[in-house]
Scaffold this active site. Structure first.
Site, mmCIF file in Angstrom:
data_model
loop_
_atom_site.group_PDB
_atom_site.id
_atom_site.type_symbol
_atom_site.label_atom_id
_atom_site.label_comp_id
_atom_site.label_asym_id
_atom_site.label_seq_id
_atom_site.Cartn_x
_atom_site.Cartn_y
_atom_site.Cartn_z
ATOM 1 N N LEU A 67 0.895 -1.160 0.000
ATOM 2 C CA LEU A 67 0.000 0.000 0.000
ATOM 3 C C LEU A 67 0.927 1.201 0.000
ATOM 4 O O LEU A 67 1.980 1.170 0.661
ATOM 5 C CB LEU A 67 -0.876 0.015 1.265
ATOM 6 C CG LEU A 67 -1.972 -1.048 1.372
ATOM 7 C CD1 LEU A 67 -2.734 -0.901 2.681
ATOM 8 C CD2 LEU A 67 -2.950 -0.959 0.190
ATOM 9 N N ASP A 68 0.550 2.251 -0.704
ATOM 10 C CA ASP A 68 1.384 3.457 -0.723
ATOM 11 C C ASP A 68 1.487 4.027 0.691
ATOM 12 O O ASP A 68 0.632 3.774 1.540
ATOM 13 C CB ASP A 68 0.773 4.516 -1.652
ATOM 14 C CG ASP A 68 0.715 4.038 -3.090
ATOM 15 O OD1 ASP A 68 1.455 3.098 -3.432
ATOM 16 O OD2 ASP A 68 -0.090 4.597 -3.860
ATOM 17 N N LYS A 69 2.500 4.856 0.878
ATOM 18 C CA LYS A 69 2.750 5.442 2.196
ATOM 19 C C LYS A 69 1.496 6.144 2.747
ATOM 20 O O LYS A 69 1.208 6.067 3.938
ATOM 21 C CB LYS A 69 3.911 6.436 2.049
ATOM 22 C CG LYS A 69 4.430 6.987 3.329
ATOM 23 C CD LYS A 69 5.715 7.754 3.059
ATOM 24 C CE LYS A 69 6.023 8.716 4.176
ATOM 25 N NZ LYS A 69 7.189 9.553 3.884
ATOM 26 N N THR A 114 -1.659 5.496 1.824
ATOM 27 C CA THR A 114 -2.870 4.667 1.788
ATOM 28 C C THR A 114 -3.056 4.018 3.158
ATOM 29 O O THR A 114 -2.089 3.643 3.822
ATOM 30 C CB THR A 114 -2.756 3.588 0.685
ATOM 31 O OG1 THR A 114 -2.549 4.236 -0.560
ATOM 32 C CG2 THR A 114 -4.008 2.741 0.597
ATOM 33 N N HIS A 128 0.950 1.783 -7.818
ATOM 34 C CA HIS A 128 0.128 3.007 -7.711
ATOM 35 C C HIS A 128 -1.124 2.912 -8.602
ATOM 36 O O HIS A 128 -1.518 3.908 -9.229
ATOM 37 C CB HIS A 128 0.900 4.237 -8.176
ATOM 38 C CG HIS A 128 2.016 4.664 -7.277
ATOM 39 N ND1 HIS A 128 1.996 4.536 -5.903
ATOM 40 C CD2 HIS A 128 3.208 5.268 -7.557
ATOM 41 C CE1 HIS A 128 3.109 5.025 -5.393
ATOM 42 N NE2 HIS A 128 3.875 5.455 -6.369
#
Ligand code: URA
Length: 236
Positions: A102-104, A106, A185
Protein backbone atom coordinates in the site's frame (compact mmCIF):
# COMPACT_ATOMS: atom_id res chain seq x y z
CA UNK A 1 11.48 -21.24 21.41
CA UNK A 2 10.60 -19.44 24.62
CA UNK A 3 7.25 -20.31 26.15
CA UNK A 4 6.11 -16.65 26.27
CA UNK A 5 7.04 -16.19 22.62
CA UNK A 6 5.06 -19.33 21.74
CA UNK A 7 2.01 -18.02 23.62
CA UNK A 8 2.17 -14.53 22.16
CA UNK A 9 2.74 -15.68 18.60
CA UNK A 10 -0.13 -18.17 18.95
CA UNK A 11 -2.36 -15.21 19.79
CA UNK A 12 -3.10 -16.38 23.35
CA UNK A 13 -1.91 -13.32 25.22
CA UNK A 14 0.76 -10.65 25.53
CA UNK A 15 4.13 -11.35 27.09
CA UNK A 16 3.07 -9.73 30.38
CA UNK A 17 -0.11 -11.78 30.46
CA UNK A 18 1.93 -14.92 29.76
CA UNK A 19 4.06 -14.19 32.80
CA UNK A 20 0.95 -13.73 34.93
CA UNK A 21 -0.73 -16.85 33.54
CA UNK A 22 2.36 -18.96 34.26
CA UNK A 23 2.54 -17.62 37.83
CA UNK A 24 -1.15 -18.38 38.30
CA UNK A 25 -0.58 -21.98 37.11
CA UNK A 26 -2.79 -21.44 34.06
CA UNK A 27 -0.13 -22.76 31.67
CA UNK A 28 1.00 -26.38 31.46
CA UNK A 29 3.96 -27.77 29.54
CA UNK A 30 3.54 -31.52 29.12
CA UNK A 31 1.19 -31.57 32.09
CA UNK A 32 3.44 -29.64 34.48
CA UNK A 33 3.46 -26.00 35.55
CA UNK A 34 6.69 -24.45 34.21
CA UNK A 35 9.07 -22.49 36.45
CA UNK A 36 8.72 -19.28 34.48
CA UNK A 37 7.30 -17.88 31.26
CA UNK A 38 10.69 -17.76 29.56
CA UNK A 39 11.55 -21.47 29.71
CA UNK A 40 12.57 -23.04 26.42
CA UNK A 41 10.03 -25.32 24.80
CA UNK A 42 9.92 -27.34 21.62
CA UNK A 43 6.75 -26.04 19.95
CA UNK A 44 6.38 -29.11 17.77
CA UNK A 45 7.03 -31.78 20.39
CA UNK A 46 5.80 -30.27 23.69
CA UNK A 47 2.13 -30.15 24.62
CA UNK A 48 1.25 -26.64 25.76
CA UNK A 49 -2.05 -25.95 27.50
CA UNK A 50 -3.18 -22.37 28.12
CA UNK A 51 -6.18 -21.81 30.40
CA UNK A 52 -7.33 -25.37 29.81
CA UNK A 53 -6.96 -25.22 26.02
CA UNK A 54 -4.39 -27.19 24.04
CA UNK A 55 -2.55 -24.69 21.86
CA UNK A 56 -1.57 -26.12 18.50
CA UNK A 57 1.67 -24.74 17.10
CA UNK A 58 1.28 -22.56 14.05
CA UNK A 59 4.16 -22.80 11.71
CA UNK A 60 3.31 -19.41 10.24
CA UNK A 61 1.70 -16.26 11.57
CA UNK A 62 -0.91 -14.19 9.76
CA UNK A 63 -1.55 -10.67 10.98
CA UNK A 64 -4.20 -8.15 9.98
CA UNK A 65 -2.99 -4.58 10.40
CA UNK A 66 -5.01 -1.40 10.01
CA UNK A 67 -2.29 0.64 8.34
CA UNK A 68 -2.11 4.31 9.22
CA UNK A 69 -0.75 7.03 6.97
CA UNK A 70 2.99 7.61 6.85
CA UNK A 71 4.22 3.99 7.03
CA UNK A 72 5.80 2.18 4.11
CA UNK A 73 4.95 -1.41 3.13
CA UNK A 74 8.43 -2.85 3.56
CA UNK A 75 10.42 -4.78 6.12
CA UNK A 76 12.97 -2.00 6.47
CA UNK A 77 13.53 1.44 5.08
CA UNK A 78 16.39 3.85 5.57
CA UNK A 79 14.09 6.88 5.82
CA UNK A 80 10.53 5.99 6.76
CA UNK A 81 8.87 3.87 9.39
CA UNK A 82 7.63 0.54 8.06
CA UNK A 83 4.43 -1.37 8.83
CA UNK A 84 6.55 -3.83 10.86
CA UNK A 85 7.43 -0.98 13.23
CA UNK A 86 3.79 -1.05 14.33
CA UNK A 87 4.11 -4.56 15.74
CA UNK A 88 5.42 -5.23 19.25
CA UNK A 89 8.67 -7.18 19.51
CA UNK A 90 6.87 -10.33 20.69
CA UNK A 91 4.92 -10.50 17.42
CA UNK A 92 8.01 -10.14 15.26
CA UNK A 93 9.38 -13.33 13.72
CA UNK A 94 12.18 -13.74 11.22
CA UNK A 95 10.75 -13.76 7.72
CA UNK A 96 7.70 -11.63 8.51
CA UNK A 97 6.82 -9.27 5.66
CA UNK A 98 3.86 -7.30 4.29
CA UNK A 99 1.94 -9.31 1.69
CA UNK A 100 1.55 -6.71 -1.06
CA UNK A 101 2.02 -2.98 -1.01
CA UNK A 102 0.00 0.00 0.00
CA UNK A 103 1.38 3.46 -0.72
CA UNK A 104 2.75 5.44 2.20
CA UNK A 105 -0.43 7.53 2.35
CA UNK A 106 -2.87 4.67 1.79
CA UNK A 107 -4.66 3.35 4.86
CA UNK A 108 -6.33 0.16 5.86
CA UNK A 109 -6.09 -3.56 5.48
CA UNK A 110 -2.61 -4.99 5.31
CA UNK A 111 -1.78 -8.67 5.64
CA UNK A 112 1.57 -9.43 7.27
CA UNK A 113 2.85 -12.99 7.30
CA UNK A 114 5.91 -15.21 7.22
CA UNK A 115 4.15 -17.72 4.95
CA UNK A 116 6.05 -16.88 1.76
CA UNK A 117 4.39 -19.61 -0.25
CA UNK A 118 0.85 -18.41 0.46
CA UNK A 119 1.81 -14.74 -0.02
CA UNK A 120 3.43 -15.52 -3.33
CA UNK A 121 0.31 -17.29 -4.54
CA UNK A 122 -2.02 -14.53 -3.32
CA UNK A 123 0.07 -11.90 -5.11
CA UNK A 124 0.59 -13.86 -8.34
CA UNK A 125 -1.15 -12.00 -11.19
CA UNK A 126 -2.97 -15.16 -12.25
CA UNK A 127 -4.64 -15.47 -8.84
CA UNK A 128 -6.68 -12.28 -9.46
CA UNK A 129 -7.30 -11.86 -5.75
CA UNK A 130 -9.78 -9.01 -5.41
CA UNK A 131 -9.13 -5.93 -3.30
CA UNK A 132 -11.68 -3.27 -2.50
CA UNK A 133 -10.75 0.31 -1.69
CA UNK A 134 -12.71 3.21 -0.28
CA UNK A 135 -11.63 6.34 -2.13
CA UNK A 136 -12.28 10.05 -2.42
CA UNK A 137 -11.31 12.13 -5.43
CA UNK A 138 -10.52 15.78 -6.05
CA UNK A 139 -13.10 16.18 -8.81
CA UNK A 140 -16.46 14.43 -9.22
CA UNK A 141 -16.35 11.19 -11.20
CA UNK A 142 -18.76 11.13 -14.12
CA UNK A 143 -20.80 8.16 -15.33
CA UNK A 144 -18.47 8.09 -18.35
CA UNK A 145 -15.46 7.80 -15.98
CA UNK A 146 -17.12 4.86 -14.23
CA UNK A 147 -17.76 3.17 -17.57
CA UNK A 148 -14.10 3.62 -18.51
CA UNK A 149 -13.04 2.19 -15.16
CA UNK A 150 -15.21 -0.84 -15.70
CA UNK A 151 -13.96 -1.38 -19.23
CA UNK A 152 -10.24 -0.91 -18.52
CA UNK A 153 -8.27 2.33 -18.31
CA UNK A 154 -5.15 3.00 -20.39
CA UNK A 155 -2.42 4.17 -18.04
CA UNK A 156 0.32 6.64 -18.96
CA UNK A 157 2.69 3.79 -19.88
CA UNK A 158 0.14 2.24 -22.26
CA UNK A 159 -0.94 -0.58 -19.92
CA UNK A 160 -4.68 -1.27 -20.09
CA UNK A 161 -6.06 -2.20 -16.68
CA UNK A 162 -8.32 -5.20 -16.20
CA UNK A 163 -11.99 -4.34 -15.76
CA UNK A 164 -12.54 -2.90 -12.28
CA UNK A 165 -15.76 -2.46 -10.32
CA UNK A 166 -16.70 1.00 -9.16
CA UNK A 167 -19.55 2.17 -6.98
CA UNK A 168 -19.93 5.92 -6.63
CA UNK A 169 -21.13 7.91 -3.63
CA UNK A 170 -24.12 10.21 -4.24
CA UNK A 171 -21.78 13.22 -4.48
CA UNK A 172 -19.63 11.33 -7.08
CA UNK A 173 -16.52 12.48 -5.18
CA UNK A 174 -15.68 8.99 -4.02
CA UNK A 175 -16.96 5.49 -3.48
CA UNK A 176 -15.60 1.95 -3.71
CA UNK A 177 -13.25 0.46 -6.28
CA UNK A 178 -12.57 -3.27 -6.60
CA UNK A 179 -9.49 -4.43 -8.49
CA UNK A 180 -8.36 -7.94 -9.33
CA UNK A 181 -4.76 -6.96 -10.02
CA UNK A 182 -2.18 -4.84 -8.27
CA UNK A 183 -0.04 -2.64 -10.48
CA UNK A 184 2.21 0.00 -8.95
CA UNK A 185 0.13 3.01 -7.71
CA UNK A 186 -2.71 1.52 -9.71
CA UNK A 187 -5.70 3.51 -8.46
CA UNK A 188 -3.74 6.73 -8.33
CA UNK A 189 -2.69 6.22 -11.94
CA UNK A 190 -6.19 5.17 -13.04
CA UNK A 191 -7.63 8.40 -11.70
CA UNK A 192 -4.81 10.43 -13.22
CA UNK A 193 -5.66 8.85 -16.58
CA UNK A 194 -9.12 10.35 -16.09
CA UNK A 195 -7.61 13.78 -15.25
CA UNK A 196 -8.60 13.34 -11.63
CA UNK A 197 -6.69 12.86 -8.37
CA UNK A 198 -7.01 10.60 -5.34
CA UNK A 199 -7.44 12.51 -2.07
CA UNK A 200 -8.13 9.50 0.19
CA UNK A 201 -7.48 5.78 -0.23
CA UNK A 202 -8.20 3.00 2.19
CA UNK A 203 -8.15 -0.73 1.49
CA UNK A 204 -11.07 -2.48 3.10
CA UNK A 205 -10.87 -6.02 1.69
CA UNK A 206 -8.16 -8.35 0.46
CA UNK A 207 -9.52 -11.62 -0.95
CA UNK A 208 -11.80 -13.01 1.72
CA UNK A 209 -10.36 -10.72 4.40
CA UNK A 210 -12.41 -7.74 5.52
CA UNK A 211 -10.81 -4.96 7.53
CA UNK A 212 -11.85 -5.48 11.14
CA UNK A 213 -13.40 -2.17 12.10
CA UNK A 214 -12.70 -2.76 15.76
CA UNK A 215 -9.02 -2.18 14.89
CA UNK A 216 -8.00 1.45 15.25
CA UNK A 217 -5.41 2.80 12.81
CA UNK A 218 -2.09 1.22 13.68
CA UNK A 219 -3.71 -1.68 15.55
CA UNK A 220 -3.38 -5.30 14.53
CA UNK A 221 -4.58 -8.78 15.41
CA UNK A 222 -3.87 -12.37 14.38
CA UNK A 223 -6.16 -13.81 11.71
CA UNK A 224 -8.70 -16.38 12.84
CA UNK A 225 -8.46 -19.98 11.60
CA UNK A 226 -11.46 -19.26 9.39
CA UNK A 227 -9.79 -16.26 7.79
CA UNK A 228 -6.61 -18.26 7.15
CA UNK A 229 -8.62 -21.06 5.54
CA UNK A 230 -10.39 -18.45 3.36
CA UNK A 231 -7.07 -17.01 2.19
CA UNK A 232 -5.84 -20.48 1.27
CA UNK A 233 -9.01 -20.96 -0.76
CA UNK A 234 -8.32 -17.63 -2.52
CA UNK A 235 -5.11 -18.88 -4.05
CA UNK A 236 -5.63 -20.69 -7.30
N1 URA B 1 -3.57 1.84 -5.69
C1 URA B 1 -2.84 2.93 -5.36
O1 URA B 1 -2.70 3.86 -6.13
N2 URA B 1 -2.25 2.94 -4.16
C2 URA B 1 -2.37 1.95 -3.24
O2 URA B 1 -1.83 2.03 -2.13
C3 URA B 1 -3.15 0.84 -3.60
C4 URA B 1 -3.74 0.79 -4.84
Amino acid sequence: MRLDKFLTSSGCCSRTEAKRAVRAGAVLVNGAVPKSSDVAIDPEADRIVFQGKHIVYRKYVYIMLNKPEGYVSATEDGRDKTVLDLLPSEAIRPGLFPCGRLDKNTLGLMLITDDGDLAHKLLAPKSHVSKTYRFRSKFPMSRADAVRFEGGVTLEDGYVTLPAKIELDDDCLGGYITLTEGKYHQIKRMLEALDNKITYLERITFGNLVLDNSLERGEWRYLTEEEIAGLRADRK
